[in-house]
Design a protein around this motif. Structure first.
Motif, short mmCIF file in Angstrom:
data_model
loop_
_atom_site.label_atom_id
_atom_site.label_comp_id
_atom_site.label_asym_id
_atom_site.label_seq_id
_atom_site.Cartn_x
_atom_site.Cartn_y
_atom_site.Cartn_z
N VAL A 177 0.81 -1.22 0.00
CA VAL A 177 0.00 0.00 0.00
C VAL A 177 0.84 1.27 0.00
CG1 VAL A 177 -1.71 -1.26 1.33
CG2 VAL A 177 -0.19 0.26 2.51
N TRP A 178 2.18 1.14 -0.10
CA TRP A 178 3.03 2.27 0.27
C TRP A 178 2.76 3.56 -0.49
CZ3 TRP A 178 5.20 -1.63 -2.88
CH2 TRP A 178 5.71 -1.20 -4.11
N ALA A 179 2.35 3.42 -1.77
CA ALA A 179 2.27 4.65 -2.56
C ALA A 179 1.10 5.55 -2.17
CB ALA A 179 2.23 4.32 -4.04
N HIS A 180 0.33 5.16 -1.13
CA HIS A 180 -0.72 6.09 -0.70
C HIS A 180 -0.15 7.37 -0.08
CE1 HIS A 180 -1.06 3.74 3.34
NE2 HIS A 180 -0.14 4.66 3.44
N HIS A 181 1.16 7.39 0.13
CA HIS A 181 1.78 8.63 0.59
C HIS A 181 2.13 9.54 -0.58
CE1 HIS A 181 2.29 7.29 4.77
NE2 HIS A 181 2.38 6.10 4.23
N MET A 182 1.90 9.06 -1.80
CA MET A 182 2.43 9.77 -2.96
C MET A 182 1.34 10.19 -3.95
SD MET A 182 5.50 7.05 -3.47
CE MET A 182 5.91 7.66 -5.08
N PHE A 183 0.09 10.20 -3.48
CA PHE A 183 -1.00 10.47 -4.42
C PHE A 183 -0.85 11.81 -5.14
CE2 PHE A 183 -4.07 7.58 -1.90
CZ PHE A 183 -3.59 6.48 -2.59
N THR A 184 -0.26 12.81 -4.51
CA THR A 184 -0.18 14.11 -5.18
C THR A 184 1.13 14.35 -5.90
OG1 THR A 184 0.71 15.20 -3.24
CG2 THR A 184 -1.68 15.17 -3.44
N THR A 185 1.99 13.34 -5.97
CA THR A 185 3.30 13.59 -6.58
C THR A 185 3.25 13.68 -8.08
OG1 THR A 185 3.63 11.24 -6.64
CG2 THR A 185 4.67 12.43 -4.84
N GLY A 186 2.11 13.31 -8.67
CA GLY A 186 2.09 13.21 -10.11
C GLY A 186 2.40 11.80 -10.54
N SER A 221 1.30 7.93 -11.56
CA SER A 221 0.25 7.53 -12.47
C SER A 221 -1.10 7.45 -11.76
CB SER A 221 0.59 6.16 -13.04
OG SER A 221 -0.58 5.46 -13.34
N PRO A 222 -2.14 8.08 -12.32
CA PRO A 222 -3.46 8.02 -11.67
C PRO A 222 -3.97 6.59 -11.55
CG PRO A 222 -3.46 9.60 -13.45
CD PRO A 222 -2.15 8.92 -13.51
N TYR A 223 -3.57 5.74 -12.49
CA TYR A 223 -4.04 4.35 -12.40
C TYR A 223 -3.40 3.65 -11.22
CZ TYR A 223 -6.08 5.14 -16.89
OH TYR A 223 -6.85 5.64 -17.89
N ALA A 224 -2.08 3.85 -11.10
CA ALA A 224 -1.40 3.25 -9.96
C ALA A 224 -1.99 3.82 -8.66
CB ALA A 224 0.09 3.50 -10.03
N ALA A 225 -2.33 5.10 -8.67
CA ALA A 225 -2.92 5.71 -7.47
C ALA A 225 -4.20 4.98 -7.09
CB ALA A 225 -3.19 7.19 -7.70
N MET A 226 -5.02 4.67 -8.10
CA MET A 226 -6.27 3.97 -7.79
C MET A 226 -5.99 2.60 -7.21
SD MET A 226 -8.49 5.00 -11.09
CE MET A 226 -8.52 6.71 -11.63
N VAL A 227 -5.03 1.89 -7.81
CA VAL A 227 -4.71 0.57 -7.29
C VAL A 227 -4.26 0.66 -5.84
CG1 VAL A 227 -3.12 -1.36 -7.52
CG2 VAL A 227 -4.13 -0.35 -9.56
N PHE A 228 -3.37 1.60 -5.56
CA PHE A 228 -2.85 1.70 -4.21
C PHE A 228 -3.94 2.15 -3.24
CE2 PHE A 228 1.41 1.59 -6.12
CZ PHE A 228 2.02 0.73 -5.22
N SER A 229 -4.85 2.98 -3.71
CA SER A 229 -5.95 3.39 -2.84
C SER A 229 -6.78 2.17 -2.44
CB SER A 229 -6.81 4.42 -3.56
OG SER A 229 -8.05 4.56 -2.94
N SER A 272 2.33 2.91 -16.20
CA SER A 272 0.99 3.42 -16.51
C SER A 272 0.93 4.95 -16.49
CB SER A 272 -0.02 2.84 -15.52
OG SER A 272 0.29 3.25 -14.21
N ARG A 273 2.08 5.62 -16.33
CA ARG A 273 2.01 7.08 -16.25
C ARG A 273 1.48 7.72 -17.51
NH1 ARG A 273 7.22 9.22 -13.03
NH2 ARG A 273 6.67 8.15 -11.10
N GLY A 274 1.85 7.17 -18.66
CA GLY A 274 1.45 7.82 -19.88
C GLY A 274 0.02 7.53 -20.33
N TRP A 275 -0.67 6.68 -19.55
CA TRP A 275 -1.95 6.21 -20.06
C TRP A 275 -3.04 7.26 -20.08
CZ3 TRP A 275 -2.62 0.73 -17.50
CH2 TRP A 275 -1.60 -0.09 -17.98
#
Ligand code: HEA
Ligand code: HEA
Ligand code: CUA
Ligand SMILES: [Cu+2]
Lengths: 555, 272, 342, 101
Positions: A313-322, A324-332, D96-99
């Motif tokens: 779950v670690w990347a939940h500290h990085m949601f605003t870093t820019g 990937s929004p997809y990875a953000a959703m997965v981590f959320s 997935s950044r570029g998606w």
């Protein structure tokens, strides 16, 4: 007064193990300074840790005091900007790496883990002592960094600020953490092997006290996570010393990669901090409710689940870093997975109390405090794992409130519960129940006063790590600072009555609270140097308060 | 948990083997604990190297082309020789452990020393390799600017360009002048590529030196254990120190097994 | 100090109410759960307090329905929070296509803002009400974070790359602009104001502050940096024609020097143009040699933004002659709506 | 406690070690050979695959994995599992950044 009640809590089923007055125990069998400093006895090592981390806590607390004083007014009138930055950095680093991470595992784990599993010592006593000295050396290095002038990066060491721009003693501090990290790894390793290989006859996995399960899960996290922070800090050091660009974008590096590596350890690390407290709470609630823990197996597995899910779950500290929004959703989504086993624990404890015979001794009061504050802290974590709200809340005082609720309200309450619970075992003395309950109450009130306003501050938008802030935030900050003063009293009181009891307290029986685990039923208070006169044999599940006759006396 | 009967067979009555620490009940238990401890330690080590592998993976993904080219500046021959040496040392280590199991202390000691010997050979090769890398400015240190990288790329580029734009007014400085750090003329395979190449060499340096550090620690430990082996400290009943140092050494070997293709071979197919 | 006190932050953008609704939902759920836990703790503590020292309660055995309940209900609650969160998040991160674009550069310890019309401001951002605004951000040194609590938006500003955030103000007023990623000594002074104005006021403000336009600056650079020597826009050019490429899909042949599948295209957005200038052969336009030099280290982030603004405004037949020393303002002023044309 | 998982202390036969060594050598040659071929995107998976086989040989034979307790295998698998999680999830962000947008 209360002590009279305490003696009578021993059941017939767990007869008092009375030692003669001239009995040797681990405290008095040797007296030289060397016998303490190079001891291989897990109990003495536990006490060495206790003394050192208490000093670290006071230092971290004093820094917290400085932070709160500065924040009393909107202008920076008490500390200079740099000093403030160094203060919260030092506060965070000391409280996390030098106090909270070693707190329960290294103090209580060391002391009671072998007792609870009927072992004479941990599997590798020398390694255990080495761990302590690594911890000590790490602390000395870190304090050196502070004395040289401190570090101003925040405990998170984000690059490229820490690698290129900061002019403070980053490398010294990082080496301190590197060393203390190895202490943590070795302690975890030792405990894992001890649990696997040193259990006494009859003590199967599902007869282990839940505290052991929790420490076991913690150790797994220590073993898997800590090496990653070690290399990461190592790379940071290399980057700073050689002036190369591993994380500096001007030299082709990627600062976000640093955050990934950092949180790969530092998120699981928060479970190093909370899992042991969850374990203590299971013990305390069972003992003071005189009931077996509801859903024993599920609680045991939920500790393991938390430890494993903690790694995804670690990347939940990085949601605003820019990122990937997809990875953000997965981590959320993944983040929510940790909430489920935590919830199961909370509800199972409630169910344990249901129908119990509950007494309100100091450890139980702390455990009550733990239940409430951990729940609030954990539930506010849900605001942060939800993407839509985290964007607004990230890096505001809401975060500060969230983690203090869990770490101060949760983890430290659990630690205090544990220290009070096992104090008679460690010292053979009883502390004053009156002062104990009073300080628990003061801590609870002071705590909420300090940190509840910070949730509102955070939602209003006050960013963290600000030493000056817009005027409209002052009211809540004043509340917070006032609360912190109350909190300080709550934390300082135990220092006095515990030390007092160590010398003058009433003698404790072997099992003053009527505990059901081997540490209570089969050892004297304090235990003999080799723990058990004879290797115990276990024949039933833990938390069986009934005798064979099942003395269910209705009232 | 309670029903408190106590065993009769506690350690008091039990003949104490000289190698049995007081807090264990049997040699078997002690051996198990030691082996398990070593494996758990290796688990930590995997994640320790894992951090570096993660950095490698990400940069490799981001800068794959440059990484492939850059790897061509490492010496595949030396890498391959070292791979062979290290696997040999793994074999001798396995033999050392086997000898300790069968009780021939003398040969345990000998095989251990031979293992150290191979290890030293490995580091010797590595030393010359690093020294060379340092001379051609691949390693961090004085003059580590990636400028040589520019020259190589540049020479290659110049050749290609000549083929295309027949003698247009491209004036390239000769290879011996050092271009200023941000001269745009060098940019075609420019600054950012030399930075990426530098990252590759940096990771190469970090990974191989962490690996070498593990070998150095290994030497000390193997040396101590070889000494005890010559003293006849180990027997088929008690040899877990030898076994554990063996596990450690094989782990170091495995790390290299991955480093070799990842660092040396990834661009081999592009030719030099 | 009590006068300024507020319980809730100003709600001044279109996403703010959405975020607040979601927050309210989570608050209600969590308060209920906390209350449940708190009340049960106290109730059990009182009801089952120890009445006799010799009483030993009967052990409890599991209760399967209960346990399933307290596993499944939280799972459901979490799924609701997650999906609602994703919905709001998408609205926060995906800007509408017609958003007006503003550029921001963060550095220790100030915000530099540039409007497309050329106005520059420091630590202040003037925006019109009711129009979506997209702020494209980068940093000159360390990581900063562009945060406007009244709009409920926040975006880290990372050196070496562009990130962006958008909002649509709904209420005139002055709001806080914070840097909320720790960035060194004066982090807490890296604050500014966001001033939301009525459209007419905004236009007035624009015309008052008119400096030379950003694209105009970019055009000067275009000749000064010699872009024009290759990108001449005519038939003999050594480089692709840049007229009207913005927001087009451009066929490319190589990525990082590696040949890729024919027909692969990239979307020519700001990031792509930036990349083309700093790392020309990261993606090579199909049919061209990768001879373009890198400009890394030769242009500042600000200049980069200006060149990009210029390329975005560049329409068919507008590439200046190679010899042109100073461009005529007229050629710039008649900015036709090339974006709509695409 | 009674240990249920005994490692067998029977030393393995000498020839097994030499055969393993031979196989490791062959695989080393194979990996170098493969390195010089151009397999496009498959190059790395192939190189890693060969390395994995070599590592497996070392673990199973030299490190006595064949006679190790299930617990030790759990440790081995756990190390691979968590390593994969770290690399995989980290990469998922970059890939997935570029998606979007
Ligand atoms: C001991 C420490 C600890 C613990 C245990 C936790 C536990 C959790 N944390 Fe926390 N966290 C920190 C310490 C901790 N945290 C720190 C220090 C930071 C800031 C770091 C920094 O930036 O400096 C942080 C930051 C942080 C963030 C990043 C915020 C940001 O910077 O933007 C997030 C985001 O998801 C988060 C989430 C969670 C969640 C979901 C849990 C969960 O594990 C909580 C689970 C518990 C419960 C949910 C309560 C009990 C459950 C019930 C009663 C059942 C009912 C429940 C449901 C309906 C599901 N935390
Ligand atoms: C275990 C962890 C832990 C603990 C226990 C605490 C305890 C406290 N913390 Fe801490 N805190 C963190 C971990 C912790 N904190 C972390 C990780 C950060 C983030 C750092 C960062 O951003 O990098 C942080 C940041 C942080 C901030 C935010 C700073 C900022 O962002 O600008 C604040 C502000 O109020 C704060 C306050 C407090 C208070 C009032 C306490 C109180 O609970 C403390 C109470 C205790 C005492 C008051 C001690 C009493 C003793 C004395 C006063 C004795 C005097 C001394 C001697 C005699 C030697 N903390
Ligand atoms: Cu910029 Cu904080
Ligand atoms: Cu976290």
């Amino acid at each position: 007064m209360a002590t009279v009640g305490l003696e009578s809590k021993t059941f017939e089923k767990f007869p008092d193990i009375v030692g003669r007055d001239d009995d040797v125990n681990y405290l008095n069998h040797e007296h030289s300074v060397a016998s303490w400093l190079i001891t291989l006895d897990h109990k003495r090592i536990g006490l060495l840790y206790l003394v050192t981390i208490t000093l670290m806590f006071l230092l971290g607390g004093a820094l917290a005091g400085a932070i709160r004083l500065e924040l009393l007014t909107p202008k920076g009138d008490f500390l200079a900007a740099d000093t403030y930055n160094k203060a919260f950095t030092a506060h965070g680093i000391i409280m996390l790496f030098f106090f909270l991470i070693p707190s329960i595992p290294a103090v209580l784990g060391n002391f009671v883990l072998p007792l609870m599993i009927g072992a004479k010592d941990v599997a590798f006593p020398r390694l255990n002592l080495l761990s302590y000295y690594l911890y000590f050396a790490g602390s000395v290095i870190a304090l050196t960094a502070l004395l040289l002038g401190g570090v101003d990066t925040g405990w998170t060491f984000y690059t490229p600020f820490s690698s290129t721009y900061s002019n403070s003693y980053v490398v010294v501090m990082a080496s301190g953490l590197f060393v203390v990290g190895f202490s943590s790894i070795l302690t975890g390793l030792n405990f894992i092997i001890t649990v696997h290989r040193m259990r006494c006859p009859g003590l199967t996995w599902f007869r282990l006290p839940l505290f052991i399960w929790a420490i076991y899960a913690t150790s797994v996290v220590q073993l898997l996570g800590t090496p990653v922070i070690a290399v990461t800090l190592g790379l940071l050091g290399v980057e700073r010393v050689l002036g190369v660009g591993i994380f500096d974008p001007r030299l082709g590096g990627d600062p976000i990669l640093f955050q990934h590596l950092f949180w790969f350890y530092s998120h699981p690390a928060v479970y190093i901090m909370i899992l042991p407290s969850l374990g203590v709470t299971s013990e305390v609630i069972a003992t003071f409710s005189r009931k077996n823990v509801f859903g024993y197996h599920i609680i045991a597995f939920s500790s393991i689940a938390i430890a494993v899910f903690g790694f995804i779950v670690w990347a939940h500290h990085m949601f605003t870093t820019g990122m990937s929004p997809y990875a953000a959703m997965v981590f959320s989504l993944l983040t929510f997975s940790v909430a489920i086993p935590s919830g199961i624990k909370v509800f199972s404890w409630l169910a344990t109390m249901y129908g119990g015979s509950i007494s309100f001794d100091t450890p139980m009061i702390y455990a009550f405090g733990f239940l409430g504050l951990f729940t609030i802290g954990g539930l506010t974590g849900l605001f942060l794992s939800t993407l839509g709200t985290d964007i607004h809340l990230h890096d505001t005082y809401f975060i500060v409130a969230h983690f203090h609720y869990i770490m101060v309200g949760g983890a430290i309450m659990g630690y205090m519960a544990g220290i009070h619970f096992w104090w008679p075992k460690m010292t053979g003395r009883l502390y004053s129940e009156f002062w104990g309950k009073l300080s628990a109450g003061i801590t609870f009130i002071g705590f909420n006063f300090t940190f509840f306003p910070q949730f509102i501050l955070g939602y209003l938008g006050m960013p963290r790590r600000y030493y000056e802030y817009p005027d409209e935030f002052q009211v809540l900050n004043v509340f917070s600072t006032a609360g912190a003063s109350i909190l300080a009293i709550g934390y300082l009181m135990p220092l006095f009555y515990m030390i007092h009891s160590f010398f003058f307290g009433e003698k404790a029986s072997s099992n003053p609270y009527g505990g059901s685990t081997l540490d209570w039923t089969n050892t004297t208070s304090p235990p003999s140097p080799h723990n058990f006169e004879k290797t115990p044999v276990v024949t039933e599940e833990p938390y069986h308060f009934h005798g064979k006759e099942a003395a269910v006396v209705s009232h | 948990m309670s029903a408190i009967k106590e065993t009769e067979q506690d350690h008091g009555q039990h003949h104490h083997h000289k190698d049995l620490a007081h807090h264990f009940d049997t040699l078997e238990q002690q051996h198990d604990a030691n082996t398990l401890g070593m494996w758990a330690f290796l688990l930590t080590e995997v994640l320790f190297f894992g951090g570096l592998f993660a950095a490698y993976t990400i940069y490799r993904y981001k800068y794959s082309a440059v990484f492939e080219e850059a790897s061509n500046h490492l010496d595949i021959k030396l890498g391959a020789i070292n791979t062979v040496i290290l696997i040999l040392s793994s074999l001798t280590m396995a033999l050392a452990v086997r000898c300790s199991q069968t009780g021939s202390s003398l040969w345990t000691g000998r095989w251990l020393l031979i293992t150290i010997g191979f290890g030293l050979m490995f580091l010797g090769v590595k030393y010359f390799e690093w020294k060379h890398d340092y001379h051609i400015h691949l390693m961090p240190g004085k003059d580590w600017s990636g400028k040589d990288w520019w020259h190589w790329q540049y020479a290659k580029q110049a050749k290609e360009m000549e083929a295309h734009s027949k003698g247009a007014e491209h004036s390239y400085p000769d290879r011996n002048t050092v271009p200023p750090d941000n001269d745009p003329k060098f940019g075609v395979k420019g600054i950012q590529e030399s930075q990426q190449a530098r990252l590759f060499f940096l990771l190469y340096f970090c990974m191989t030196s962490l690996h070498a550090l593990h070998m150095l620690v290994g030497f000390v430990l193997i040396g101590i254990i070889a000494y005890f082996a010559y003293q006849g400290a180990y027997s088929p009943e008690y040899y877990s120190p030898v076994e554990n140092i063996g596990l450690y050494w094989h782990f170091v070997d495995i790390v290299w097994i991955f480093l070799f293709p990842l660092l040396y071979l990834l661009g081999a197919h592009m030719g030099h | 100090m009590f006068e300024e006190f507020k319980w809730l932050p100003e709600q001044a953008s279109t996403v703010a109410p959405e975020v607040d609704m979601l927050t309210l939902f989570i608050v209600v759920v969590t308060v209920l759960i906390t209350a449940l836990v708190g009340v049960l703790t106290l109730a059990f503590a009182v009801a089952f307090r120890r009445k006799s020292e010799s009483y030993i309660p009967a052990p409890s055995f599991g209760n399967v329905p209960l346990e399933i309940g307290w596993t499944l209900i939280p799972v459901l609650i979490c799924l609701v929070m997650f999906s609602w969160g994703v919905k709001v998040y998408s609205n926060i991160v995906i800007p509408p296509a017609d958003a007006m674009e503003i550029y921001g550069v963060g550095r220790q310890w100030m915000w530099k803002i540039q409007h497309p019309e050329g106005q520059r401001e420091i630590n202040a951002l003037h925006v019109p009400i009711g129009r979506p605004v997209k702020v494209t951000l980068t940093s000159e040194d360390v990581i900063h974070c562009f945060s406007i609590p009244a709009f409920r938006v926040k975006q880290d500003v990372v050196p070496g790359r562009y990130s962006s955030l958008w909002f649509q103000p709904t209420k005139p007023g002055t709001y806080h602009l914070f840097c909320s990623e720790y960035c060194g000594t004066e982090h807490s002074r890296m604050i500014g104001k966001v001033i939301v104005m009525e459209e007419a006021d905004y236009q007035k403000w624009l015309s008052e502050g008119a400096e030379s336009g950003q694209a105009l600056q970019g055009r000067k650079l275009y000749t000064k940096l010699q872009c024009v020597t290759c990108h001449t826009g005519n038939a003999e050019a050594k480089a692709p024609n840049l007229e009207g490429i913005y927001r087009k899909h451009i066929p490319i042949s190589h990525i990082d020097g590696v040949k890729i599948k024919d027909g692969t295209k990239v979307f020519a957005d700001d990031a792509y143009i930036r990349e083309s200038i700093l790392y020309p052969n990261a993606k090579v336009a199909a049919g061209w040699e990768s001879i373009m030099p890198t400009y890394q280290g030769l242009v500042t982030e600000e200049e980069l933004l200006q060149v990009i603004a210029y390329i975005k405004s560049l329409n068919q037949g507008q590439t200046p002659p190679r010899t042109e020393e100073t461009p005529t303002p007229a050629t710039i002023q008649n900015k036709s709506a090339n974006k709509e044309a695409n | 406690m009674a240990t249920t998982e005994h490692p067998t202390h029977q030393p393995a036969s000498l020839s097994l070690y030499f055969i393993t060594f031979g196989m490791l050598m062959l695989l080393t040659i194979l990996t170098i050979f493969a390195g010089f071929q151009n397999f496009g995107m498959w190059s790395t998976p192939i190189a890693l695959g060969i390395a994995a086989v070599k590592a497996a040989l070392v673990v199973v034979i030299f490190m006595h994995g064949y006679s190790s307790s299930p617990l030790i295998w759990i440790i081995i698998l756990a190390s691979m599992f968590f390593l994969t999680i770290m690399l995989g999830l980290m990469l998922s962000d970059y890939v997935s950044r570029g998606w979007l947008l």
